[in-house]
Motif scaffolding. Structure first.
Motif, mmCIF file in Angstrom:
data_model
loop_
_atom_site.group_PDB
_atom_site.id
_atom_site.type_symbol
_atom_site.label_atom_id
_atom_site.label_comp_id
_atom_site.label_asym_id
_atom_site.label_seq_id
_atom_site.Cartn_x
_atom_site.Cartn_y
_atom_site.Cartn_z
ATOM 1 N N TRP A 225 0.844 -1.186 0.000
ATOM 2 C CA TRP A 225 0.000 0.000 0.000
ATOM 3 C C TRP A 225 0.885 1.242 0.000
ATOM 4 O O TRP A 225 1.866 1.309 0.762
ATOM 5 N N ILE A 226 0.533 2.221 -0.832
ATOM 6 C CA ILE A 226 1.275 3.484 -0.893
ATOM 7 C C ILE A 226 0.328 4.635 -0.580
ATOM 8 O O ILE A 226 -0.741 4.755 -1.192
ATOM 9 N N VAL A 227 0.722 5.451 0.380
ATOM 10 C CA VAL A 227 0.000 6.686 0.705
ATOM 11 C C VAL A 227 0.834 7.846 0.195
ATOM 12 O O VAL A 227 2.033 7.948 0.514
ATOM 13 N N SER A 228 0.221 8.743 -0.589
ATOM 14 C CA SER A 228 0.979 9.874 -1.127
ATOM 15 C C SER A 228 0.089 11.096 -1.237
ATOM 16 O O SER A 228 -1.128 10.988 -1.397
ATOM 17 N N GLY A 229 0.718 12.276 -1.128
ATOM 18 C CA GLY A 229 -0.005 13.537 -1.252
ATOM 19 C C GLY A 229 0.449 14.526 -0.214
ATOM 20 O O GLY A 229 1.637 14.574 0.149
ATOM 21 N N THR A 230 -0.496 15.335 0.292
ATOM 22 C CA THR A 230 -0.193 16.305 1.336
ATOM 23 C C THR A 230 -1.142 16.094 2.502
ATOM 24 O O THR A 230 -2.322 15.783 2.318
ATOM 25 N N PHE A 231 -0.597 16.265 3.706
ATOM 26 C CA PHE A 231 -1.379 16.117 4.928
ATOM 27 C C PHE A 231 -1.097 17.316 5.821
ATOM 28 O O PHE A 231 0.061 17.574 6.170
ATOM 29 N N GLN A 232 -2.164 18.083 6.153
ATOM 30 C CA GLN A 232 -2.012 19.308 6.927
ATOM 31 C C GLN A 232 -0.950 20.225 6.318
ATOM 32 O O GLN A 232 -0.124 20.811 7.009
ATOM 33 N N GLY A 233 -0.982 20.304 4.980
ATOM 34 C CA GLY A 233 -0.112 21.217 4.257
ATOM 35 C C GLY A 233 1.298 20.718 4.006
ATOM 36 O O GLY A 233 2.098 21.419 3.368
ATOM 37 N N LYS A 234 1.657 19.509 4.446
ATOM 38 C CA LYS A 234 3.007 18.986 4.284
ATOM 39 C C LYS A 234 2.983 17.730 3.422
ATOM 40 O O LYS A 234 2.073 16.912 3.520
ATOM 41 N N ALA A 235 4.033 17.589 2.586
ATOM 42 C CA ALA A 235 4.119 16.426 1.713
ATOM 43 C C ALA A 235 4.242 15.149 2.543
ATOM 44 O O ALA A 235 4.915 15.125 3.580
#
Length: 416
Positions: free
Chosen positions: A301-311
């Motif tokens: 499983w891969i999680v990618s993107g931004t979370f609370q404004g951080k990569a």
């Protein structure tokens, strides 16, 4: 979403101010407004309504139409939809909109509020004593909506006048519909105009019909503060596309609110296990989180993107088979139909912790009251009354020192 900010010439129905600041209290949707202590002129103005409930059909775009209360005025195409004003005989028009971009319910309600208050201020002077007068959340034929009224003063203090901006916003499939009105009174008229606007919309749809839909209302005490709604739709492979959204407008004090929207698009195998998911969250108008969960080349499983404004990019155990929303509903359904006291499963809950799967448990409570199960999703515990389909009819959870209650207000279709 950015509503048009063009300066429209309007005759605002404003009232002179006496002690209006003392009246600024949020009125729960379920409560009757007590105006017995109000001055006669203000009470009279607040009770003013249009004399006719007639609607007229207005065609716009290609093969689209809607019914508007009063006398529809010339429509206008916007970059992200249409502007559809109508004259209700109040001195200022009801201004309706259809937006075709991201359907953020709470964010749109706040943006339209700000735009309309600014329009009134530009024509009449500075804003003072601004406060939420009314806040409601509900559904119209399965379409979730927010209603928010702002009462305030405009003009210099010695000559200040009372003003009322009313905003109604709904997410209708892939579209957002909104109606606003600037002027004291005409609150029931706007409600009727908005209902007709939502229920009469004839617009080419690109999304297939879901086989199951729900709308849930969230409240603090008697005050509605939010909605959650979701739908299940079969795709060409026989899997289920799940569209989930929630929105909140929470009064912090008489003059301040916090707003938030979140959404998730996921796909589920027929047995309820998750295939993939994309989630996003907006806080006070700013996109703060956008994450994707999907399988990698090695089945991890891969999680990618931004979370609370951080990569953010992390790899999770590919042997885990998290459940989708549909799978969680199956689990509740199976628990009540069987002899077990509890069921455990894994979920991906990005708003709690996107970097891991969370262990979830649903168990019988043997409660003589309204709740028959408790669900623990990571740090979140919910007591719920679940029906035989696995759907929660009502529930409650703690949010700090406060208790948030949830009530299902619309359901359509069958889970399968």
């Amino acid at each position: 979403m950015h509503p048009s900010t063009s300066r429209r010439q309007q005759a605002m129905a404003l009232c002179p101010v006496l002690y209006l600041a003392l009246l600024f209290v949020v009125t729960p949707a379920a409560a009757e407004e007590d105006m017995s202590d109000w001055p006669d002129w203000l009470r009279s103005a607040m009770l003013e309504e249009s004399k006719s409930d007639r609607t007229k059909k207005l065609k716009f775009a290609d093969n689209a139409s809607v019914r508007l209360l009063g006398k529809p005025m010339e429509s206008q195409a916007l970059d992200n939809g249409w502007y559809l004003p109508t004259d209700i005989g109040s001195g200022s028009p009801v201004e309706c909109y259809i937006f075709t971009n991201e359907p953020d319910l709470a964010t749109t309600a706040m943006q339209l509020s700000d735009v309309n208050v600014q329009v009134v201020s530009d024509a009449n002077g500075p804003v003072g004593n601004k406060s939420v007068y009314y806040l409601d959340a509900g559904e119209i034929d399965g379409v979730p909506y927010f209603a928010v009224d702002w009462m305030y003063t405009v003009g210099e203090e010695s000559e200040a006048k009372a003003a009322l901006t009313k905003v109604r916003v709904a997410v209708n499939g892939e579209l957002v519909q909104a109606c606003t009105h600037n002027g004291v009174g005409y609150r029931e008229t706007l409600g009727k105009a908005f209902r007709a606007f939502v229920t009469s919309l004839d617009y080419p749809r690109t999304m297939p019909e879901p086989y199951y839909r729900e709308v849930v209302r969230m409240s603090l005490g008697e005050q509605p503060i939010g909605l959650a709604w979701f739908s299940y739709t079969l795709d060409a492979d026989g899997d289920t596309e799940i569209r989930y959204s929630d929105a909140q407008i929470v009064p912090v004090d008489a003059a301040t609110v916090q707003s938030g929207d979140s959404s998730a698009l996921s796909f589920s195998y027929p047995d309820g296990t998750l295939i993939n998911q994309v989630s996003a969250a907006v806080e006070n108008g700013e996109l703060v989180t956008r994450l994707a969960l999907s399988r990698g080349a090695e089945n991890e499983w891969i999680v990618s993107g931004t979370f609370q404004g951080k990569a953010l990019e992390v790899t999770l155990d590919g042997a885990v088979a998290p459940l989708s929303n549909l799978g969680q509903q199956f689990s509740a359904q199976n628990l009540l139909a069987g002899d077990a006291d509890r069921m455990a499963f894994d979920v991906w809950l990005p708003e709690a912790d996107p970097s891991s799967f969370l262990a979830a448990v649903i168990e019988r409570t043997n409660d003589d009251g309204l709740h028959n199960v408790r669900m623990q999703l990571g740090p979140i515990a919910m007591d719920m009354e679940v029906d035989e389909t696995g759907s929660a009819k009502r529930g409650s959870m703690q949010a700090g020192a406060a208790t948030v209650t949830m009530n299902r207000i619309y359901v359509d279709g069958e889970v399968r």
